[in-house]
Design an enzyme around this catalytic site. Structure first.
Site, PDB file in Angstrom:
ATOM      1  N   MET A 219      -3.481   4.013   2.872  1.00  0.00           N
ATOM      2  CA  MET A 219      -2.215   4.890   2.478  1.00  0.00           C
ATOM      3  C   MET A 219      -1.086   4.818   3.399  1.00  0.00           C
ATOM      4  SD  MET A 219      -4.537   8.401   1.214  1.00  0.00           S
ATOM      5  CE  MET A 219      -4.778   8.559  -0.451  1.00  0.00           C
ATOM      6  N   ASP A 220      -1.535   4.648   4.625  1.00  0.00           N
ATOM      7  CA  ASP A 220      -0.288   4.665   5.699  1.00  0.00           C
ATOM      8  C   ASP A 220       0.397   3.148   5.449  1.00  0.00           C
ATOM      9  OD1 ASP A 220       1.046   5.311   7.972  1.00  0.00           O
ATOM     10  OD2 ASP A 220      -0.054   3.784   8.996  1.00  0.00           O
ATOM     11  N   GLU A 221      -0.299   2.187   5.154  1.00  0.00           N
ATOM     12  CA  GLU A 221       0.298   0.988   4.764  1.00  0.00           C
ATOM     13  C   GLU A 221       1.316   0.990   3.708  1.00  0.00           C
ATOM     14  OE1 GLU A 221       1.194  -1.438   6.821  1.00  0.00           O
ATOM     15  OE2 GLU A 221       1.993  -2.842   5.458  1.00  0.00           O
TER      16      GLU A 221
END
Lengths: 300, 300
Positions: A219-221
């Site tokens: 998700m962060d990426e």
């Protein structure tokens, strides 16, 4: 070992920014002597006087650096980059530069034998959408260092030339299907992304299921690439996830990311990760990224 | 290939719980035919009628399974596990079982040549504290499957025997120093943990710095082990992170985790990740885990 000729972006801006901060840090205080060549690096602050609502650290020491004010939007590179783009020239410069037509770098966001039928079929579906519907398939190189070709880095802080030692976290496992399998499609005008994510057996948490942390990183990426391309968002300030169901290893999770708003130099994004048939929500999340503009190589 | 004789815990309970849910899922609906042996697994819901404040999915289909009510605290295993424990017998059963004295499994939470001096010295410091101050050094095997020896799994859903194919996400990279280097110390009576974390070059985000997702995963994993050992917390329900500074690759981040409260079958935890000298806060986070008790092998 081919040197790519096309100038590319990505975390491009973050790099310049980091380099600038690092240069300041080096001026302020020399790194400690360390037997490990990786040690002695300085922490880089994500805070800024420009960022509202970010807590001031209790022990802000010499490590605490201020983020310089962003520059006004400048026209893209004065001359076009060596590699022309697969995407429309009407897209923002960072989008066009992110997708070089010609490069010798391996794109890891391409189908391989480990992809499950759901992932393959949805990949083909989105690939069709790139022809008419304004979607773009983002390339994914093994390191963000590969994405910063053609960007200006302060002297003395240039990225080391030994590329083989570094990998972007979500491409850390090389064998097809063992770790992260994913591809991100981005829609510039809608400011949204779709990430097709298939966790491998090396991303396990509870036996047979993906580790919550592996989904958090995915998700962060996806937030990160979306934030950069949609509005030059560079650094994660906040990431908040509500887990609903476990993702079986080897199956497909579809991450739908939307930029909700851009305000006070911050991008506010949301994500829903679910099964292809949308019957199972794996997790919902929100992310806030800090905006910063950076410059390109003047020589390019 | 040695078979460990000692019975061990860890995500032990989650396994039993997952297996139970999976068994239910299998009864409800057979897995789809799939050319990939990993496919056809069912998503497992983390929701329950017991869990308050968790949003009901819009499309809750047959995948949505209810968490069975937790059993009343039962006395630990009727006979002691084969391997006696390094920790006090007064500790909760799950803590004692988590730390087997004798095992053939490799413990990845031990110093190697890649550890930086800060990490080594703090490791030694906490190792001293295990002798008198009530701290315990947690072992870390390559897969959670290795931690569930001696625990009852429903028939038909036993974990596959091919252990070499699976890895817990935070031990996914095998070469020392390239990926995750970490060790977790836990204090049962204080209900707190300290994780010494050194990100390697394969965990990179911006060049030279750890990917935010790698820290998120490290926090989730530390929360996870702490939640299980402090109160049989098994599943991440929420993970929320505020990033403050980037962690230089190869340097030490110290994660201090506290169990803030246990309420309504949920554990509420907090984490601060900072440099050894506490002058640089890398990130702050909170995590909520769902509590569930599970049974041991009656034959052990």
């Amino acid at each position: 070992m081919h040197k790519p000729r096309s100038s590319m972006l990505l975390i491009v801006s973050p790099i310049l920014f980091l380099s600038f901060l690092c240069a300041l840090a080096f001026l302020l205080k020399p790194p400690k002597e360390s037997p490990n060549p990786l040690q002695g690096r300085r922490a880089i602050s994500l805070k800024s006087t420009l960022v509202e609502g970010v807590e001031k650290p209790k022990n802000a020491g010499t490590h605490q650096l201020e983020v310089p004010p962003p520059k006004q939007q400048s026209p893209p590179h004065p001359t076009p980059p060596p590699g022309s783009c697969l995407v429309s020239p009407n897209f923002p410069a960072q989008v066009s530069r992110f997708c070089p037509e010609k490069t010798d770098l391996k794109d890891y966001a391409l189908p391989n034998a480990s992809w499950c039928p759901d992932m393959l079929s949805l990949y083909q579906e989105f690939l069709e959408k790139t022809k008419a519907d304004g979607w773009i398939k983002l390339p994914s190189f093994k390191s963000n260092r590969d994405h910063i070709q053609g960007l200006k880095l302060p002297s003395g802080l240039a990225v080391t030339s030994d590329k083989s030692e570094w990998r972007i976290f979500t491409r850390c496992i090389q064998v097809d299907g063992q770790g992260y399998e994913y591809v991100i499609f981005f829609h510039p005008s809608k400011k949204k992304s779709v990430c097709l994510f298939q966790p491998g057996p090396y991303l396990e948490g509870a036996p047979g299921f993906a580790h919550g942390g592996s989904l958090a990183a995915m998700m962060d990426e996806t937030f990160s690439k979306t934030a950069y391309l949609a509005g030059e968002g560079l650094f994660t300030l906040n990431l908040s996830i509500r887990f609903k169901n476990l993702i079986p290893v080897g199956s497909l999770a579809v991450l739908n990311v939307d930029v909700e708003k851009i305000e006070d130099q911050k991008l506010y994004m949301s994500c829903v990760a679910q099964s292809k048939d949308q019957q199972t929500v794996y997790a919902k999340s929100s992310g806030i990224f800090l905006q910063l503009q950076l410059e390109e190589e003047s020589s390019q």
